[in-house]
Design an enzyme around this catalytic site. Sequence first.
Site, PDB file in Angstrom:
ATOM      1  N   THR A 152       0.832  -1.201   0.000  1.00  0.00           N
ATOM      2  CA  THR A 152       0.000   0.000   0.000  1.00  0.00           C
ATOM      3  C   THR A 152       0.866   1.251   0.000  1.00  0.00           C
ATOM      4  OG1 THR A 152      -1.767  -1.154   1.189  1.00  0.00           O
ATOM      5  CG2 THR A 152      -1.811   1.251   1.226  1.00  0.00           C
ATOM      6  N   ALA A 177      -8.938   2.095   7.435  1.00  0.00           N
ATOM      7  CA  ALA A 177      -9.528   0.778   7.708  1.00  0.00           C
ATOM      8  C   ALA A 177      -8.843   0.093   8.890  1.00  0.00           C
ATOM      9  CB  ALA A 177      -9.432  -0.095   6.465  1.00  0.00           C
ATOM     10  N   ASP A 234       6.514  -2.822  14.788  1.00  0.00           N
ATOM     11  CA  ASP A 234       6.740  -3.780  13.707  1.00  0.00           C
ATOM     12  C   ASP A 234       7.532  -3.148  12.574  1.00  0.00           C
ATOM     13  OD1 ASP A 234       6.217  -6.385  12.428  1.00  0.00           O
ATOM     14  OD2 ASP A 234       4.962  -5.231  11.037  1.00  0.00           O
ATOM     15  N   GLU A 272      15.108  -0.255   7.224  1.00  0.00           N
ATOM     16  CA  GLU A 272      14.831  -1.690   7.266  1.00  0.00           C
ATOM     17  C   GLU A 272      15.654  -2.441   6.231  1.00  0.00           C
ATOM     18  OE1 GLU A 272      10.211  -1.277   8.839  1.00  0.00           O
ATOM     19  OE2 GLU A 272      10.578  -1.810   6.749  1.00  0.00           O
ATOM     20  N   HIS A 300       8.748  -6.225  10.726  1.00  0.00           N
ATOM     21  CA  HIS A 300       7.840  -5.817   9.650  1.00  0.00           C
ATOM     22  C   HIS A 300       7.078  -7.019   9.073  1.00  0.00           C
ATOM     23  CE1 HIS A 300       7.191  -2.289   6.685  1.00  0.00           C
ATOM     24  NE2 HIS A 300       6.122  -3.077   6.690  1.00  0.00           N
ATOM     25  N   VAL A 301       6.411  -7.733   9.960  1.00  0.00           N
ATOM     26  CA  VAL A 301       5.681  -8.935   9.538  1.00  0.00           C
ATOM     27  C   VAL A 301       4.180  -8.844   9.792  1.00  0.00           C
ATOM     28  CG1 VAL A 301       7.658 -10.474   9.810  1.00  0.00           C
ATOM     29  CG2 VAL A 301       6.163 -10.042  11.774  1.00  0.00           C
ATOM     30  N   ALA A 302       3.699  -7.713  10.295  1.00  0.00           N
ATOM     31  CA  ALA A 302       2.268  -7.616  10.600  1.00  0.00           C
ATOM     32  C   ALA A 302       1.402  -7.877   9.372  1.00  0.00           C
ATOM     33  CB  ALA A 302       1.954  -6.240  11.181  1.00  0.00           C
ATOM     34  N   TRP A 303       1.895  -7.489   8.210  1.00  0.00           N
ATOM     35  CA  TRP A 303       1.139  -7.599   6.959  1.00  0.00           C
ATOM     36  C   TRP A 303       1.197  -8.988   6.332  1.00  0.00           C
ATOM     37  CZ3 TRP A 303       3.467  -9.062   2.347  1.00  0.00           C
ATOM     38  CH2 TRP A 303       4.869  -9.180   2.391  1.00  0.00           C
TER      39      TRP A 303
END
Length: 321
Positions: free
Chosen positions: A79, A162, A262, A267, A288-291
Amino acid sequence: MENEVLGVFLDSETIMQQASDFSALTSTLDKWEFYDTTSASVLKERIINADVVVTNKVPLTGEILQQASRLKCICIAATGSDHVDIAAAKALGITVCNVVDYSTDSVIQHTIGLLIALASRIVDYDALIKQGAWVKAKHFCLQNYRTMELAGKVLGIVGYGAIGKGVAQCARMLGMQVQVAARQGQEPSADRVSLLNLLPQVDVLSLHCPLTLETRDLIGECELAMMKPGALLLNVSRGGIVNEAALAKALISGHLGGCGLDVSAKEPPLEDSPLFQKPIPNLIATPHVAWSTQEARLRLLNGIAANIRGFLAGQPSNVLG
């Protein structure tokens, strides 16, 4: 074939590690080239003949885009679009599309997981047990850490899209009160308060806004100092929104009760990162794994494929710029 349409995926490893079905994507074009990663030194040669380029995090600057004369469409496998020069692409007649809402449920889940882990000190107690503390305890339970009941506490949300709305809904189910910050540069309204008025009220601050010129270093030393002693901070949006040196200082001093994040400003993080060069108390960090649940990755691939099909049909969707 002279009219063969070529697609190039510059950093497919970011999705391929767990996603299993690429047929929706590979069926969109005549030919695909997939690269696990792409460095700046080989970027030009990889996109020079491409009609469509897919990038998750590989930067596409105006300078490099000028050298890709065949390029007509950039599909961002995410996104966030801060790594692509949208204005330059538009000037060159290149359509840029992203994918929205593919990871909403996954990020909401991760945010609430971090919140509960911090409030209940789950990571700290797990570590104690693994060190053998429970089997040596005098009583039936350990009470080494102060925990927090979330019911009745105030959650402040910055970024009410959202994901922010979903986090708010879950928080209310936990009995929390929710306050929403007004957008940067906009006046407060009946249902939103200014960030400066919000900060002293919250027991938990959760960030869900994009990284822009207005939000970079949005939460710095002054903002952290305005928060209640012992308050919690959650950041699953972009690392640059929080000043990392100020955050490390607030955690080490004990002013912040904890932080779940996260993301990082860089990075992977640099070795001398103020947050990661040594252990910091009450910091729970994930890379950075939430997605990146399996379900979200597959929705992302399908979204990229849909963007390409729409572009080829002359009806592009999710167009940026």
